[in-house]
Design a protein around this motif. Structure first.
Motif, PDB file in Angstrom:
ATOM      1  N   GLN A   6       0.699  -1.244   0.020  1.00  0.00           N
ATOM      2  CA  GLN A   6      -0.026   0.131   0.089  1.00  0.00           C
ATOM      3  C   GLN A   6       1.028   1.178   0.186  1.00  0.00           C
ATOM      4  O   GLN A   6       0.167   2.434   0.043  1.00  0.00           O
ATOM      5  N   SER A   7       2.027   1.201  -0.099  1.00  0.00           N
ATOM      6  CA  SER A   7       3.028   2.370  -0.085  1.00  0.00           C
ATOM      7  C   SER A   7       4.302   2.023  -0.700  1.00  0.00           C
ATOM      8  O   SER A   7       4.718   0.716  -0.811  1.00  0.00           O
ATOM      9  N   LEU A   8       5.148   3.100  -0.822  1.00  0.00           N
ATOM     10  CA  LEU A   8       6.340   3.050  -1.559  1.00  0.00           C
ATOM     11  C   LEU A   8       7.436   2.213  -0.576  1.00  0.00           C
ATOM     12  O   LEU A   8       8.158   1.212  -0.644  1.00  0.00           O
ATOM     13  N   GLU A   9       7.206   2.669   0.817  1.00  0.00           N
ATOM     14  CA  GLU A   9       7.990   2.404   1.868  1.00  0.00           C
ATOM     15  C   GLU A   9       7.817   0.693   2.036  1.00  0.00           C
ATOM     16  O   GLU A   9       8.800   0.026   2.358  1.00  0.00           O
ATOM     17  N   GLN A  10       6.627   0.133   1.835  1.00  0.00           N
ATOM     18  CA  GLN A  10       6.380  -1.172   2.046  1.00  0.00           C
ATOM     19  C   GLN A  10       7.202  -1.861   0.895  1.00  0.00           C
ATOM     20  O   GLN A  10       7.576  -3.153   1.402  1.00  0.00           O
ATOM     21  N   LEU A  54      18.714   0.838  -1.692  1.00  0.00           N
ATOM     22  CA  LEU A  54      17.450   0.788  -0.703  1.00  0.00           C
ATOM     23  C   LEU A  54      17.606   1.890   0.412  1.00  0.00           C
ATOM     24  O   LEU A  54      16.682   2.838   0.702  1.00  0.00           O
ATOM     25  N   ASP A  55      18.680   2.165   0.766  1.00  0.00           N
ATOM     26  CA  ASP A  55      19.161   3.399   1.857  1.00  0.00           C
ATOM     27  C   ASP A  55      19.035   4.787   1.253  1.00  0.00           C
ATOM     28  O   ASP A  55      18.301   5.511   1.841  1.00  0.00           O
ATOM     29  N   TRP A  56      19.554   4.677  -0.100  1.00  0.00           N
ATOM     30  CA  TRP A  56      19.324   6.105  -0.705  1.00  0.00           C
ATOM     31  C   TRP A  56      17.884   6.411  -0.861  1.00  0.00           C
ATOM     32  O   TRP A  56      17.570   7.511  -1.095  1.00  0.00           O
ATOM     33  N   GLN A  58       9.569   8.022   2.310  1.00  0.00           N
ATOM     34  CA  GLN A  58       8.809   8.473   3.532  1.00  0.00           C
ATOM     35  C   GLN A  58       8.145   9.768   3.044  1.00  0.00           C
ATOM     36  O   GLN A  58       7.139   9.935   3.273  1.00  0.00           O
ATOM     37  N   GLY A  59       8.826  10.570   2.331  1.00  0.00           N
ATOM     38  CA  GLY A  59       8.292  11.942   2.043  1.00  0.00           C
ATOM     39  C   GLY A  59       7.116  11.640   1.032  1.00  0.00           C
ATOM     40  O   GLY A  59       6.125  12.181   1.181  1.00  0.00           O
ATOM     41  N   ILE A  60       7.226  11.020   0.061  1.00  0.00           N
ATOM     42  CA  ILE A  60       6.337  10.627  -1.004  1.00  0.00           C
ATOM     43  C   ILE A  60       5.019   9.589  -0.288  1.00  0.00           C
ATOM     44  O   ILE A  60       3.881  10.496  -0.683  1.00  0.00           O
ATOM     45  N   ASP A  61       5.182   8.990   0.463  1.00  0.00           N
ATOM     46  CA  ASP A  61       4.222   8.082   1.109  1.00  0.00           C
ATOM     47  C   ASP A  61       3.018   9.217   1.842  1.00  0.00           C
ATOM     48  O   ASP A  61       2.292   8.917   2.113  1.00  0.00           O
ATOM     49  N   CYS A  62       3.876  10.210   2.586  1.00  0.00           N
ATOM     50  CA  CYS A  62       3.054  11.128   3.569  1.00  0.00           C
ATOM     51  C   CYS A  62       2.080  11.793   2.645  1.00  0.00           C
ATOM     52  O   CYS A  62       1.001  12.300   3.260  1.00  0.00           O
TER      53      CYS A  62
END
Length: 194
Positions: A6-10, A102-104, A110-114
């Motif tokens: 459901q998100s880029l972070e996931q 992945l670290d980069w 996080q910003g995009i998902d917000c």
């Protein structure tokens, strides 16, 4: 069976789990972890690859173009599960390189998902998803020419990432963003080639 992303972070977390438990991570392993019905996350994966420092690898743009076309055509014909040939599934990357990428990507993700939320959903449901698939076909066909202009394939990756995210979070605004990014990039590429 894995829960739908459901998100880029996931997506990054799921790939990160693979990199922690394997020396090399293949496309097949990633596809298995996100599920064979997940066209959106697969487009996100392609977009991330093209937008990341991995896009500098010679031939990566052409390889990813074939990947995009395979996925988009299967979306257009209405397949419920996607199929990929072994020459794509067998491609892999070392754990260390993958972890650096992945670290980069972690902070931008996080910003995009917000800011993502369901809106303009008609652009991602039913006929809208066919429009997204059609746009992906056009992007895939244009990507080999984008190799001629530095960093233009990264912009194509950003457009594909936006389209994949749009399918995952049902945010039609991302479809419009992808159209603007790809249209601007294509205009820039054509002006530089002619």
């Amino acid at each position: 069976m894995n829960e739908p992303l459901q998100s880029l972070e996931q997506l990054l977390d799921r790939i990160g789990e693979l990199s922690r438990s394997h020396e090399r991570v293949s496309v097949a392993m990633v596809v298995e972890s996100i599920g064979s019905r997940s066209f959106g996350p697969l487009l996100m994966l392609i977009g991330i690859t093209l937008f990341s420092p991995l896009s500098g690898v010679p031939g990566m743009s052409l390889f990813m173009a074939s990947f995009v076309l395979l996925v988009a055509v299967q979306m257009l014909i209405g397949k419920r599960h996607f199929w990929l040939p072994h020459y794509i599934l067998d491609r892999s990357i070392e754990r260390g390189k993958l972890q650096k990428v992945l670290d980069w990507l972690r902070k931008p993700a996080q910003g995009i998902d917000c800011v993502l939320k369901p809106r303009l959903s008609f652009l991602v449901h039913n006929g809208g998803s066919f429009g997204i698939a059609g746009l992906c076909v056009v992007i895939g066909l244009c990507m080999p020419f984008m190799e001629l202009v530095p960093f233009s394939s990264s912009a194509a990756g950003l457009a594909l990432l936006a389209l994949g995210l749009a399918l995952v979070v049902h945010d039609g605004l991302l479809v419009l963003l992808a159209l603007v990014v790809f249209g601007s990039t294509l205009t820039f590429v054509v002006m530089n080639i002619l």
